[in-house]
Each structure stands twice: as C-alpha cells, then as structure tokens.
Design an enzyme around this catalytic site. Structure first.
Site, PDB file in Angstrom:
ATOM      1  N   TYR A  40       0.834  -1.231   0.109  1.00  0.00           N
ATOM      2  CA  TYR A  40       0.110  -0.167   0.023  1.00  0.00           C
ATOM      3  C   TYR A  40       0.925   1.279   0.059  1.00  0.00           C
ATOM      4  O   TYR A  40       0.382   2.194  -0.568  1.00  0.00           O
ATOM      5  CB  TYR A  40      -0.902  -0.163   1.212  1.00  0.00           C
ATOM      6  CG  TYR A  40      -2.038  -1.111   0.897  1.00  0.00           C
ATOM      7  CD1 TYR A  40      -3.146  -0.851   0.130  1.00  0.00           C
ATOM      8  CD2 TYR A  40      -1.781  -2.367   1.419  1.00  0.00           C
ATOM      9  CE1 TYR A  40      -4.135  -1.756  -0.226  1.00  0.00           C
ATOM     10  CE2 TYR A  40      -2.787  -3.331   0.950  1.00  0.00           C
ATOM     11  CZ  TYR A  40      -3.866  -2.989   0.318  1.00  0.00           C
ATOM     12  OH  TYR A  40      -5.017  -3.979   0.012  1.00  0.00           O
ATOM     13  N   ARG A  43       1.558   1.838  -3.636  1.00  0.00           N
ATOM     14  CA  ARG A  43       0.533   2.509  -4.158  1.00  0.00           C
ATOM     15  C   ARG A  43       0.247   4.095  -3.926  1.00  0.00           C
ATOM     16  O   ARG A  43       0.109   4.821  -4.840  1.00  0.00           O
ATOM     17  CB  ARG A  43      -0.701   1.811  -3.984  1.00  0.00           C
ATOM     18  CG  ARG A  43      -0.871   0.398  -4.482  1.00  0.00           C
ATOM     19  CD  ARG A  43      -1.895  -0.458  -4.222  1.00  0.00           C
ATOM     20  NE  ARG A  43      -3.332   0.317  -4.791  1.00  0.00           N
ATOM     21  CZ  ARG A  43      -4.522  -0.219  -4.242  1.00  0.00           C
ATOM     22  NH1 ARG A  43      -4.740  -0.962  -3.450  1.00  0.00           N
ATOM     23  NH2 ARG A  43      -5.576   0.486  -4.878  1.00  0.00           N
ATOM     24  N   ASN A  51     -13.226   3.196  -5.411  1.00  0.00           N
ATOM     25  CA  ASN A  51     -11.686   3.535  -5.637  1.00  0.00           C
ATOM     26  C   ASN A  51     -10.999   4.235  -4.227  1.00  0.00           C
ATOM     27  O   ASN A  51     -11.956   5.013  -3.788  1.00  0.00           O
ATOM     28  CB  ASN A  51     -11.288   4.606  -6.612  1.00  0.00           C
ATOM     29  CG  ASN A  51     -11.857   3.884  -8.234  1.00  0.00           C
ATOM     30  OD1 ASN A  51     -12.022   2.764  -8.351  1.00  0.00           O
ATOM     31  ND2 ASN A  51     -11.822   4.773  -9.217  1.00  0.00           N
ATOM     32  N   HIS A  77     -14.983   1.569  -0.221  1.00  0.00           N
ATOM     33  CA  HIS A  77     -14.092   0.804  -0.222  1.00  0.00           C
ATOM     34  C   HIS A  77     -12.703   1.520   0.819  1.00  0.00           C
ATOM     35  O   HIS A  77     -11.569   1.079   0.798  1.00  0.00           O
ATOM     36  CB  HIS A  77     -13.507   0.211  -1.235  1.00  0.00           C
ATOM     37  CG  HIS A  77     -14.389  -0.951  -1.906  1.00  0.00           C
ATOM     38  ND1 HIS A  77     -14.354  -1.348  -2.988  1.00  0.00           N
ATOM     39  CD2 HIS A  77     -15.527  -1.433  -1.318  1.00  0.00           C
ATOM     40  CE1 HIS A  77     -15.315  -2.103  -3.351  1.00  0.00           C
ATOM     41  NE2 HIS A  77     -15.860  -2.274  -2.233  1.00  0.00           N
ATOM     42  N   THR A 124     -16.197  -0.306 -13.895  1.00  0.00           N
ATOM     43  CA  THR A 124     -16.183  -1.207 -12.889  1.00  0.00           C
ATOM     44  C   THR A 124     -16.665  -2.703 -13.530  1.00  0.00           C
ATOM     45  O   THR A 124     -17.224  -2.612 -14.452  1.00  0.00           O
ATOM     46  CB  THR A 124     -17.039  -0.904 -11.858  1.00  0.00           C
ATOM     47  OG1 THR A 124     -17.060  -1.933 -10.781  1.00  0.00           O
ATOM     48  CG2 THR A 124     -18.529  -0.673 -12.228  1.00  0.00           C
TER      49      THR A 124
END
Ligand code: OAD
Length: 237
Positions: free
Chosen positions: A56, A59, A95, A112, A180
């Site tokens: 992460y 990212r 996202n 999310h 999506t």
C-alpha cells in the site's frame, strides 16, 4: 431546458486507468499480478504486515504523481452544474485513490476506504497520511507503536457508508456505473437494486462488464472519451 436529475454515479478502477493507476482484474491488474488473499484480507495482513504495508505504501507513491483525467473532470463538472440546476450527483466510488477530489469533486463517498488515510488497529483512530506505512509509526491518538494499517476495505470486511448509499439509490432518477467490472459485491448489486426501483441504468466501460445485461444503456470505450461525451449529453452541450 435541462432536467434537474438526482444522479447516482458508481465508479471503479477503470475511471482512473488513464491516469496511470492499474485496475484490479485487467491483464496487468493488481489482483492479476498479485495474490489478493495475501494483500487484501485481514488474514493476509496478520500473516505478513510488512509485505502488506509495503504494497500500500508503493500504491501511495504512485498516487502522489497521478493526475485526474477528463473523466474525473467531467464528473466534477456534472456535480457542479446539476447541483446548480436543483438536481444532485451522488458519487459513490469503489476507488481508494483521491482523483475525484483532485478534479474538484466536492463529495465522493469512498465505500472501500481511502489510500491516503492510515488507521490504528488498536483504537480505530485515523489520519491523513501520504507517506509510507511502517511498523515504527506511532498512533497520534492512542500512542501505540506498530498498529497502523491502510484505511481500505479488505475482503471479508464491511464496505463503508452503506446506509447513505442505500438512501441515495432510493432517491435517484438515474444510475450510472463507470469503469467497474461488476464482480465485487455489494457494489455489483446496485444495478439490480436500481432496476427494482424502476430507474434508468447506464454502464460506461471499456467493454462489457460482468453484469452488462442488467443495464438499459451501454456505452463502450475509454472513460476519458465516453464519460465526457455522456456528461455533455446530460448537460445539453
Ligand atoms: P476491476 O479491475 O475489477 O474492473 C475495472 C473495469 O474497468 C474493467 O471492467 C475494465 O474493462 C474497465 N476499464 C479498464 N480501463 C478502462 C478505461 N480506460 N475506461 C473505462 N473502463 C476501463 O475494478 P473494480 O470494478 O473497480 O476492492 O473492482 C472492484 C473492487 O475490487 C475494487 O474496489 C477493489 C477490488 O478488489 C477492494 O479493494 C475492496
């Protein structure tokens, strides 16, 4: 005369693909190239927190240099102009990136979670954080060391803001899903809910999603082209 509408927009990774952020299930996607169970489940984190934090953190680094694209800007314009007309845009995004906000979108509901937020597993405290996630981090709320995780929803965890989302769906005149694959629930089930409520549904995607059949209307092509085109149509350009 343009109709003031309440529009429910659901976005997925495809809307950010042309900003250089990888999707999940395309050929070079994050879950095609990496093991989802290792990187996106509480069990994977418990087993190897260092690996998960590194994933992460990487990212976050990519997100730092990513810029919103024409699709994000078109949706921000739609929110502004539809609101001025007396309608509304409820943007529900799967996202975890912040490109809708960077494009000027006022309210995006991140079902999310958000990549740029860190959470403490001890006290659930959370704070904006664009740097690396590490085991040495101290929670600013409870002072515990080594309890940080990204504030994102993993498989097996509950999506966020579901009450708000359900209410917005009930109030919508139009449901649009953008970029999506329609493979992750509950988001993948919104189109069926919209149909049951009797509202129009539209899919904008590079190609047919898993539940393309459920939409009244389908627009296929890159989000930067198709979203801009659709927004222009709604706003009567
Ligand atoms: P996916 O990777 O499953 O699907 C991305 C979709 O975007 C595909 O249908 C692509 O065809 C489409 N696409 C790719 N490039 C595009 C472009 N330039 N323009 C338009 N469409 C394009 O991503 P999501 O559906 O967002 O959850 O995945 C849903 C959830 O699964 C994510 O939020 C994430 C993931 O696991 C969590 O992390 C909890």
């Amino acid at each position: 005369m343009i109709q003031p509408l309440n529009i429910f927009v659901l976005t997925g990774a495809g809307v950010s693909a042309e900003s250089g952020l990888k999707t999940f299930r395309d050929a070079d996607g994050l879950w095609t190239q990496n093991d989802l169970a290792e990187l996106a489940t509480p069990e994977g984190f418990a087993k190897n927190p260092t690996r998960v934090r590194e994933f992460y953190s990487a990212r976050r680094k990519i997100l730092e240099i990513a810029a919103p694209n024409r699709a994000h800007f078109a949706l921000a314009r739609l929110e502004k102009e539809m609101t001025a007309l007396g309608g509304s845009v409820f943007l529900c995004t799967q996202n975890v990136d912040d490109l809708h906000e960077k494009a000027g979108h006022k309210r995006a509901v991140h079902m999310h979670g958000e990549l740029t937020v860190t959470r403490c597993t001890m006290c659930s405290g959370r704070w904006t954080d664009r740097g690396p996630l590490t085991a040495a981090q101290v929670c600013p709320e409870c002072g515990t060391v080594g309890t940080t995780r990204p504030h994102v929803v993993w498989f097996g965890e509950l999506p966020m803001f579901m009450d708000q989302i359900e209410q917005a769906l009930e109030e919508a005149d139009l449901f649009v899903a953008i970029g999506t694959s329609g493979s992750v629930y509950p988001a993948a089930g919104f189109v069926a809910e919209a149909r049951a409520l009797g509202i129009s549904t539209c899919e904008i995607n590079l190609s047919r999603s898993d539940n393309a059949h459920a939409f009244d209307r389908r627009l296929y092509g890159p989000a930067t082209e198709k979203v801009a085109q659709w927004v222009g149509e709604v706003l009567g350009d």
